[in-house]
Design an enzyme around this catalytic site. Structure first.
Site, short mmCIF file in Angstrom:
data_model
loop_
_atom_site.label_atom_id
_atom_site.label_comp_id
_atom_site.label_asym_id
_atom_site.label_seq_id
_atom_site.Cartn_x
_atom_site.Cartn_y
_atom_site.Cartn_z
N ARG A 1 76.71 -37.16 56.00
CA ARG A 1 76.22 -36.43 57.18
C ARG A 1 77.05 -36.87 58.38
O ARG A 1 77.88 -37.76 58.28
CB ARG A 1 74.70 -36.58 57.38
CG ARG A 1 74.04 -37.81 56.87
CD ARG A 1 74.45 -39.05 57.56
NE ARG A 1 74.31 -38.91 59.00
CZ ARG A 1 74.96 -39.57 59.90
NH1 ARG A 1 75.84 -40.49 59.54
NH2 ARG A 1 74.76 -39.39 61.18
N GLY A 2 76.79 -36.21 59.52
CA GLY A 2 77.65 -36.45 60.68
C GLY A 2 78.70 -35.36 60.72
O GLY A 2 79.34 -35.04 59.70
N ALA A 3 78.89 -34.78 61.92
CA ALA A 3 79.72 -33.57 62.03
C ALA A 3 81.14 -33.74 61.46
O ALA A 3 81.56 -32.94 60.60
CB ALA A 3 79.74 -33.12 63.49
N ARG B 1 74.72 -26.50 56.11
CA ARG B 1 74.18 -27.01 57.38
C ARG B 1 74.80 -26.18 58.51
O ARG B 1 76.03 -26.10 58.62
CB ARG B 1 74.51 -28.51 57.56
CG ARG B 1 73.89 -29.37 56.45
CD ARG B 1 73.82 -30.83 56.83
NE ARG B 1 72.88 -31.06 57.91
CZ ARG B 1 72.79 -32.22 58.59
NH1 ARG B 1 73.60 -33.21 58.29
NH2 ARG B 1 71.91 -32.36 59.56
N GLN C 1 68.56 -42.21 61.33
CA GLN C 1 69.99 -42.55 61.20
C GLN C 1 70.35 -43.76 62.07
O GLN C 1 71.27 -44.51 61.74
CB GLN C 1 70.86 -41.36 61.62
CG GLN C 1 70.88 -40.20 60.63
CD GLN C 1 69.87 -39.14 61.00
OE1 GLN C 1 68.81 -39.45 61.55
NE2 GLN C 1 70.15 -37.90 60.67
N ASP D 1 77.55 -32.48 67.68
CA ASP D 1 77.76 -31.67 66.47
C ASP D 1 78.46 -30.35 66.78
O ASP D 1 79.10 -29.76 65.92
CB ASP D 1 76.43 -31.41 65.77
CG ASP D 1 75.86 -32.72 65.24
OD1 ASP D 1 75.27 -33.47 66.03
OD2 ASP D 1 76.07 -33.01 64.05
N ASN E 1 73.48 -32.12 69.81
CA ASN E 1 73.50 -33.40 69.09
C ASN E 1 72.10 -33.61 68.51
O ASN E 1 71.18 -32.80 68.73
CB ASN E 1 73.91 -34.54 70.03
CG ASN E 1 74.25 -35.81 69.28
OD1 ASN E 1 75.03 -35.76 68.33
ND2 ASN E 1 73.69 -36.93 69.67
N LYS E 2 71.93 -34.68 67.79
CA LYS E 2 70.66 -34.96 67.11
C LYS E 2 69.47 -34.79 68.05
O LYS E 2 69.52 -35.20 69.21
CB LYS E 2 70.72 -36.38 66.54
CG LYS E 2 69.50 -36.84 65.77
CD LYS E 2 69.13 -35.88 64.65
CE LYS E 2 70.24 -35.70 63.65
NZ LYS E 2 70.01 -34.52 62.75
O1 MRU Z 1 71.90 -34.77 60.89
P1 MRU Z 1 73.12 -35.62 61.01
O2 MRU Z 1 72.89 -37.06 60.68
O3 MRU Z 1 74.30 -35.04 60.28
O4 MRU Z 1 73.45 -35.54 62.56
C1 MRU Z 1 74.54 -36.19 63.13
C2 MRU Z 1 74.36 -36.35 64.58
O5 MRU Z 1 73.72 -35.59 65.25
C3 MRU Z 1 75.02 -37.50 65.18
O6 MRU Z 1 74.25 -37.96 66.25
C4 MRU Z 1 76.37 -37.27 65.70
O7 MRU Z 1 76.39 -37.40 67.04
C5 MRU Z 1 77.16 -36.12 65.43
S1 MRU Z 1 78.34 -36.65 64.31
C6 MRU Z 1 79.37 -37.81 65.04
#
Ligand code: MRU
Length: 376
Positions: free
Chosen positions: A54-56, A97, A210, A251, A261-262
């Site tokens: 996971r993570g963009a 996603r 996370q 993201d 972002n999250k």
């Molecule tokens: O749902 P995830 O764990 O894939 O989300 C990732 C995020 O939102 C992270 O905070 C992040 O900032 C983006 S990836 C570097």
């Protein structure tokens, strides 16, 4: 980054088995460090959807390898329309996603390369090379982000006379979310490695935690001082002068500088604005969606399973990983994965090309080739 003295990236081709890619199964962290073999595009789609990775930036790299694996299968079976097969695999990977733009960016790029290939064998060779290149470029971008973001931490450290700089971060935008180094954590690692005293407030980041599971683990592995806080503690910390700087990942960022972002990031940005704490989104160019302007209205927000909110997973006293329900049976839950912080609430964007205001002009100053009419 190093795990127990060994250098790892988050994704890499199997050193001995062609057509197999290895990942760190992040669902197992921090309790177990497990490397998983992925041998098909379907397997990679599952790994992305179910958050083994996971993570963009990482899901962009994983999708690229997923498409390369589809080409590998087409090359070894040598039957049917390989091009059609890649298009279908690309569609399935993209559907896993929706919010992080890196995923669609990587798939579209590899599909465009595939369309210039004359055979499945050629597609496998070229897509494999492209997937490697995307991974290498992400590593370079994150290292450059670290160098630019380091200046922000250094300035605060000088102002504070070397007293530890307190950085707040949300979710995991560390090396586990990328191929290496991380986005929001890259400046933190760079500062720590340069001998600047830095301390990180780690938001736990419900519902998947996370922050608690991944950010705390990786900061600990690198020896960076950090403290885990519940998601709702940030406002209090900022009111009491305990946060010097907020660094979060992204993201998807629109051309006007709005950053998805999250979930929960926006509330931290509001608290930061109220307390005059600089709040930066940190991202590689692959997270910018130049086709979108208004992030709140236009960025698709992923909705995930209700059980991610209703249940929580952890290690019990006997060392067993268990999942327990935290609400009455039958309680409904809403699970929006991301929110959008408007550019006007950000102190700026930290990218591999430097730091800019979170606005269209700001982004264009770093990426002039995106100005209409400019030919590169
Ligand atoms: O749902 P995830 O764990 O894939 O989300 C990732 C995020 O939102 C992270 O905070 C992040 O900032 C983006 S990836 C570097």
């Amino acid at each position: 980054m190093k795990v127990g003295g060994t250098h790892y990236r988050t994704i890499w081709p199997h050193p001995e088995r062609e057509g197999v890619v290895q990942i760190i199964d992040q669902r197992q962290l921090p309790h177990r460090f497990v490397v998983e073999d992925i041998g098909s595009a379907e397997g990679m789609a599952t790994a992305i959807r179910d958050m083994h990775v996971r993570g963009a930036p990482l899901i962009g790299a994983a999708a690229a390898w997923g498409l390369a694996l589809a080409a590998s299968a087409a090359a070894s079976e040598a039957a049917g329309d390989w091009c059609e097969r890649l298009l279908r695999a690309g569609g399935r990977l993209k559907a896993t996603r929706p919010t992080a733009v890196n995923l669609a960016w990587a798939v579209d790029h590899l599909l465009a390369v595939a369309q210039t290939c004359g055979s499945a064998d050629e597609a496998w060779a070229r897509l494999r090379a492209e997937a490697r290149r995307i991974c290498d470029e992400d590593v370079e971008a994150c290292a450059a982000i670290g160098r630019h973001g380091l200046q922000l931490i250094r300035e605060i450290s000088v102002r504070k006379g070397g007293v530890p700089v307190n950085v707040l971060t949300h979710c995991n935008a560390g090396w586990l979310a990328c191929v290496d180094h991380g986005t929001a954590t890259a400046p933190i690692y760079a500062a720590h490695d340069a001998g600047i005293a830095v301390h990180v407030w780690v938001d736990e980041t419900r519902p998947r935690n996370q922050g608690a599971r991944l950010t705390a683990w990786e900061l600990g592995m690198h020896g960076v001082p950090h403290t885990l806080v519940p998601d709702n503690a940030g406002g209090h910390l900022m009111q009491h002068g305990m946060v010097d700087l907020c660094l979060v990942g992204a993201d998807r960022v629109t051309r006007r500088g709005d950053a998805a972002n999250k979930i929960g990031t926006y509330l931290k940005a509001l608290a930061a604005a109220d307390n005059h704490v600089p709040f930066y989104a940190v991202l590689p160019a692959s997270s910018i969606d130049w086709s979108l302007a208004d992030g709140v209205r236009e960025i698709p927000i992923e909705s995930r399973a209700e059980d991610e909110v209703r249940f929580i997973e952890g290690l019990d006293a006997d060392g067993q990983v268990r999942s327990v329900r935290i609400c009455p049976e039958g309680t409904r839950a809403a699970n929006y994965g991301f929110d959008v912080t408007p550019g006007r609430r950000l102190a700026g964007l930290v990218t591999e090309r430097g730091i800019c205001p979170a606005s269209e002009e700001g982004l264009l100053s770093l990426f002039p080739e995106r100005r209409a009419g400019v030919v590169v």
